[in-house]
Structures are given as C-alpha cells and as structure tokens.
Design a protein around this motif. Structure first.
Motif, PDB file in Angstrom:
ATOM      1  N   THR A   1      -7.759   4.934  -4.423  1.00  0.00           N
ATOM      2  CA  THR A   1      -8.741   5.829  -3.828  1.00  0.00           C
ATOM      3  C   THR A   1      -8.233   7.257  -3.975  1.00  0.00           C
TER       4      THR A   1
ATOM      5  N   THR B   1     -15.045   7.968  -6.187  1.00  0.00           N
ATOM      6  CA  THR B   1     -13.748   8.461  -5.716  1.00  0.00           C
ATOM      7  C   THR B   1     -12.694   7.365  -5.728  1.00  0.00           C
ATOM      8  N   TRP B   2     -12.955   6.262  -6.434  1.00  0.00           N
ATOM      9  CA  TRP B   2     -12.004   5.157  -6.466  1.00  0.00           C
ATOM     10  C   TRP B   2     -11.965   4.560  -7.873  1.00  0.00           C
ATOM     11  N   ASP B   3     -10.959   3.734  -8.102  1.00  0.00           N
ATOM     12  CA  ASP B   3     -10.821   3.071  -9.392  1.00  0.00           C
ATOM     13  C   ASP B   3     -10.034   1.783  -9.198  1.00  0.00           C
ATOM     14  N   THR B   4     -10.281   0.813 -10.058  1.00  0.00           N
ATOM     15  CA  THR B   4      -9.529  -0.444 -10.064  1.00  0.00           C
ATOM     16  C   THR B   4      -8.900  -0.613 -11.437  1.00  0.00           C
TER      17      THR B   4
ATOM     18  N   VAL C   1      -8.693  10.619  -2.590  1.00  0.00           N
ATOM     19  CA  VAL C   1      -9.275  11.256  -1.408  1.00  0.00           C
ATOM     20  C   VAL C   1      -9.603  12.711  -1.715  1.00  0.00           C
TER      21      VAL C   1
ATOM     22  N   ARG D   1       0.845  -1.198   0.000  1.00  0.00           N
ATOM     23  CA  ARG D   1       0.000   0.000   0.000  1.00  0.00           C
ATOM     24  C   ARG D   1       0.879   1.246   0.000  1.00  0.00           C
TER      25      ARG D   1
ATOM     26  N   HIS E   1      -6.060  -1.291  -6.586  1.00  0.00           N
ATOM     27  CA  HIS E   1      -7.195  -0.435  -6.225  1.00  0.00           C
ATOM     28  C   HIS E   1      -6.650   0.933  -5.839  1.00  0.00           C
TER      29      HIS E   1
ATOM     30  N   THR F   1       0.423   5.565   0.340  1.00  0.00           N
ATOM     31  CA  THR F   1      -0.368   6.777   0.538  1.00  0.00           C
ATOM     32  C   THR F   1       0.440   7.919  -0.056  1.00  0.00           C
TER      33      THR F   1
END
Length: 416
Positions: A316, A325-328, A318, A264, A314, A266
């Motif tokens: 997001t 507000t998200w996509d894959t 923000v 992950r 995935h 950020t």
C-alpha cells in the motif's frame, strides 16, 4: 528503361554533396529488465549510424529523429523521451523529444516521439570511408517512466520504417541536412517491463531448505508518500526464520501467527521524483515434519511432493496520487521436490530369442538426484514393476548399485 530508373532515383535520393547517412545497426549495449514508476533516463537502446561523405566541404547536421515504442506502453506510460549523440568520443547533451501521437508504419500503428532541428553537428566522427570524409556516430535513447504507469506494459523503443508510396516510397526516422533518411527497416531495442513491485524466490526447494524472498518496490505517484506498507502471508508448510528480515518487521508482525502467519513492514515513503526503489528480504524454512513437539521448527508435516508453495506480497502506497494506491506482487511458486527421479532404457525394440542364440535384453537405469541445498535425505523405497513378458532374473541380470545397500548420505554412499 535504365533512364527511367535513374530519373526515379534522382527524385527520391538527392545527389550526395556531404556526409550522408547510409546504414544503421543496434550495437548490443542494452540490457532487458524491469523498470518502475518515476524512473528517469532509462537506457532503452543504443545504435551506431554509418556516414559517408562526398567531401564537398559543407557541414553535416542531424535535422530529424523519430523514435517509436514497439512494446505495449502508451504515451501515458512514458513521461518523456530523449536521445544523445556520441561522436568522436564526445557526448552531446540529452535532447528532449516531443510526443507526436501514433504513426502507422510497417509494424502497425505505434506511439512515436519526434525531434527536429539543425544544431547537432556530426563533424569529427570517427573515419569510416577510408579518408577524412566519413565516419559513424552512436545514438542512445532514454525514457522517463510516468508517475502512474500501467503495470505489465512494456517499453521497446526503436526506429520505425515506412515503405509507403509516391515519389518517396521509403521513410526513415533519422534525417540529415542533405535529405537522407535511415533506417531502411524496423529496428526495435530490447524489452523492458513496467512493474510497481516484484517478488523473487527460488523455483525449487526441499523440506528443510531455507528460502530467501526479495521484494523490490518503486514509488508511484507525484505526491511524496507518507508510508509504504508491505504485507506478506506465509504459505502452508513453512516457518519464518526469526530475525532474518531486513529491515525488521513491525512490532507484533515478526510474525503475526494468524492464522495464517503474516509479516508486515511499515516503511518510510518520501519523494517519488527520480523513482527511487528499495527492497525487503526475509527467509522461510520449508517444514520437514519431524513433529513440532519433538523438534520445534520442523512442523508436524512436510509438504507433499510437487506442492507449489505460492507466496505473494501486498503493498500500500499511502498518500499516492495514483488512482490505485496499492499493488500485489506476482506470485512466487516454489515447488517442493524431495528428489528428482528418472529412468532410461538402452533399447527401443526387443526381439524374441531364436534357438541357439542368447536372448535379447534391456538394460534399465534409474537415477535419483537430491535437489536440497542442505542435501537432506529420507528413507527412499524404489519399486519397479516388470512386465510379465520380461524375466528380471535372467543369467547375468541383477542390480548394479553404486551405493552398498542403497544407503545415501549428503556426501555420497555409506554401508547399509
């Protein structure tokens, strides 16, 4: 009859008095590809327009341009459309076009954008007609992608044509001040696909190979984004190469062992204007199954032959202003291949031998190719089942093995 035809032509095509638009073709300078939300001035096509002049001395201007989208994107996916004229080595400013809804033409009902004016002079264009009275200019088309476009829709801009009826049975999408129109047929450019994010990786990998994945993402919405969170779940039979990710994953996600193991990030968001894009890259190694206790990092079991190591990410966004507000990303399906294997034969038909004649024969060839980037080999047993009607041990038959004893190394063959 000839007089009637000439009368019809005089109604639909005014007499030439100055530069006249007479032909048009795409000049092949466009490139297909992926575009992202908020991208500005996406080059969507380039065309050359041919002019010819009756040398009457009057000035020549463009008075109308119409562009249609032959792809699936609608007016909501395209924030703006522009065109530019290049003539005699000089480029005009970008002229903004106006969305004009849909237009029913020969290719169907298409969303169109129009421009009307008389300020684009075509004087000084390169000579074409064998004197100073003709030339051509290049028209480039650009598009702005909307902040929240629908994914997988396509942009394919071009110039429409309508063979409608009446006194003017043709309708073109570029007009000059003498009433001439072009083109005489549909002329769409190349396809560009709209995506919010995309993931790339190899089609094939062998156990022991290292796979590099690249995630490219845009910045949807009109609000500045607080963060962009990217999460990736590892497929089975793979190990994350520690330290390979750029930028580095979040603390505790380098990786998070799960199960399943995850990575992950950020990442900083920032302004969306202009549609900046960024990338994340990382590497996974395909397990080769020497036993984790015996050889750490090899895994206990290698993936089965032909298994698809499906991997997707995935994201997001923000604080995005978009409804979603998200996509894959679409899945990357890397197929496990230890080797490529095929067999050929030199005959389609066999005939029974006759007395005093040699028997007919078939020669088979078996090929093995190692697709591993590291050229890792395993013990490979080759079995062949021979039909009862064939004698595999006839005189002069047998194996012709280029590798003595069937032992293969990364560089070729070795003694058994």
């Amino acid at each position: 009859m000839a007089g009637v035809i000439l009368a019809a032509l005089s109604l639909s095509r005014p007499a030439r008095a100055d530069f006249d638009i007479i032909d048009m073709w795409e000049n092949g300078t466009t490139v297909a590809g992926t575009v992202f939300p908020n991208w500005k001035y996406v080059w969507a096509g380039s065309w050359d327009v041919l002019l010819c002049n009756g040398c009457a001395g009057a000035a020549e201007f463009l008075t109308g341009v119409t562009v249609a989208n032959y792809g699936t994107a609608t007016g909501a996916d395209i924030a703006g459309l522009y065109f530019q004229v290049r003539c005699g080595g000089t480029a005009s400013p970008l002229y903004a076009m106006t969305a004009a809804g849909s237009y029913a033409e020969d290719a169907g009902s298409l969303p169109v954008w129009t421009w009307a004016g008389s300020t684009i002079s075509l004087a000084g264009c390169a000579d074409y007609c064998g004197g100073t009275c003709g030339g051509y200019f290049t028209i480039n088309v650009y598009a702005d992608i909307a902040p929240c476009p629908t994914e997988l829709r396509t942009l394919r801009l071009g110039f429409p044509y309508n063979s409608g009826g009446g006194l003017l049975p043709w309708w073109g999408s570029i007009a000059d001040n003498n009433g001439y129109f072009l083109p005489w047929g549909d002329m769409p450019g190349v396809i560009k696909s709209i995506l919010w994010s995309v993931k790339q990786g190899p089609d094939y990998a062998a156990p022991g190979d290292t796979i590099t994945y690249t995630i490219t993402y845009g910045r949807p919405g009109s609000n500045p984004l607080t963060n962009i969170i990217v999460t990736d779940t590892q497929p089975p039979y793979t190990h994350y190469v520690v330290g390979s990710a750029i930028p580095a994953p979040d603390i505790g996600f380098d990786p998070d062992w799960g199960p399943p193991p995850r990575l992950r990030w950020t990442l900083p968001g920032g302004a969306t204007a202009g549609g900046p894009t960024a990338q994340v890259t990382f590497q996974l190694t395909v397990d080769w199954g020497n036993g984790e206790a015996f050889e750490p990092g090899s895994g206990d079991t290698a993936p089965p032959e032909g298994m698809r190591l499906t991997n997707e990410s995935h994201l997001t966004f923000v604080n995005s202003s978009c409804p979603a507000t998200w996509d894959t990303t679409g899945p990357v399906g890397t197929v496990t291949r230890r080797f490529l294997f095929w067999k050929t034969a030199d005959n389609d038909l066999l005939f029974s031998g006759s007395y005093g004649q040699p028997p007919d024969e078939m020669t088979y060839e078996i090929f093995l190719k190692n697709p591993s980037a590291k050229k890792i080999w395993w013990n490979v047993d080759v079995w062949d089942t021979v039909p009862a009607e064939l004698d595999p041990w006839c005189a002069g038959c047998g194996f012709e093995d280029p590798c003595s004893g069937w032992t293969m190394t990364p560089s070729g063959c070795a003694a058994a």
